[in-house]
Design a protein around this motif. Structure first.
Motif, mmCIF file in Angstrom:
data_model
loop_
_atom_site.group_PDB
_atom_site.id
_atom_site.type_symbol
_atom_site.label_atom_id
_atom_site.label_comp_id
_atom_site.label_asym_id
_atom_site.label_seq_id
_atom_site.Cartn_x
_atom_site.Cartn_y
_atom_site.Cartn_z
ATOM 1 N N LEU A 151 -21.492 9.334 -79.443
ATOM 2 C CA LEU A 151 -21.951 10.265 -80.455
ATOM 3 C C LEU A 151 -22.329 11.606 -79.839
ATOM 4 O O LEU A 151 -21.989 12.660 -80.381
ATOM 5 C CB LEU A 151 -23.140 9.675 -81.217
ATOM 6 N N LEU A 152 -23.008 11.580 -78.703
ATOM 7 C CA LEU A 152 -23.386 12.827 -78.056
ATOM 8 C C LEU A 152 -22.153 13.610 -77.607
ATOM 9 O O LEU A 152 -22.099 14.827 -77.769
ATOM 10 C CB LEU A 152 -24.303 12.557 -76.867
ATOM 11 N N LYS A 163 -19.200 13.574 -78.911
ATOM 12 C CA LYS A 163 -18.548 14.145 -80.089
ATOM 13 C C LYS A 163 -19.251 15.410 -80.569
ATOM 14 O O LYS A 163 -18.632 16.263 -81.188
ATOM 15 C CB LYS A 163 -18.513 13.114 -81.218
ATOM 16 N N LYS A 164 -20.541 15.534 -80.258
ATOM 17 C CA LYS A 164 -21.301 16.726 -80.632
ATOM 18 C C LYS A 164 -21.312 17.765 -79.517
ATOM 19 O O LYS A 164 -22.012 18.770 -79.599
ATOM 20 C CB LYS A 164 -22.736 16.342 -80.988
#
Length: 64
Positions: free
Chosen positions: A2-3, A5-6
């Motif tokens: 998730l990190l 992807k950000k």
């Protein structure tokens, strides 16, 4: 994931004295400095602001 992807780079270091290290000793600090220097050089982050932080005993720690 998730990190990433950000667009947030996450580094989880392992120091010479193993996973039980708190990173306060001079060898761990030197190793961490080498990691930061390598990552900033490799990914050309020298001119960007960044934050250092982490979790320790379930409490968040941040360094700016």
């Amino acid at each position: 994931m998730l990190l990433a992807k950000k667009g947030i780079l996450t580094i989880i270091p392992t120091f010479q004295d193993g996973v039980s290290s708190f990173g306060f000793d001079s060898l761990s600090q030197q190793a961490f400095r080498r990691i930061v220097d390598d990552v900033t050089s490799r990914y050309k982050l020298q001119d960007l602001e960044y934050y250092l932080g982490g979790l320790m005993n379930r409490k968040q720690m941040s360094l700016v």
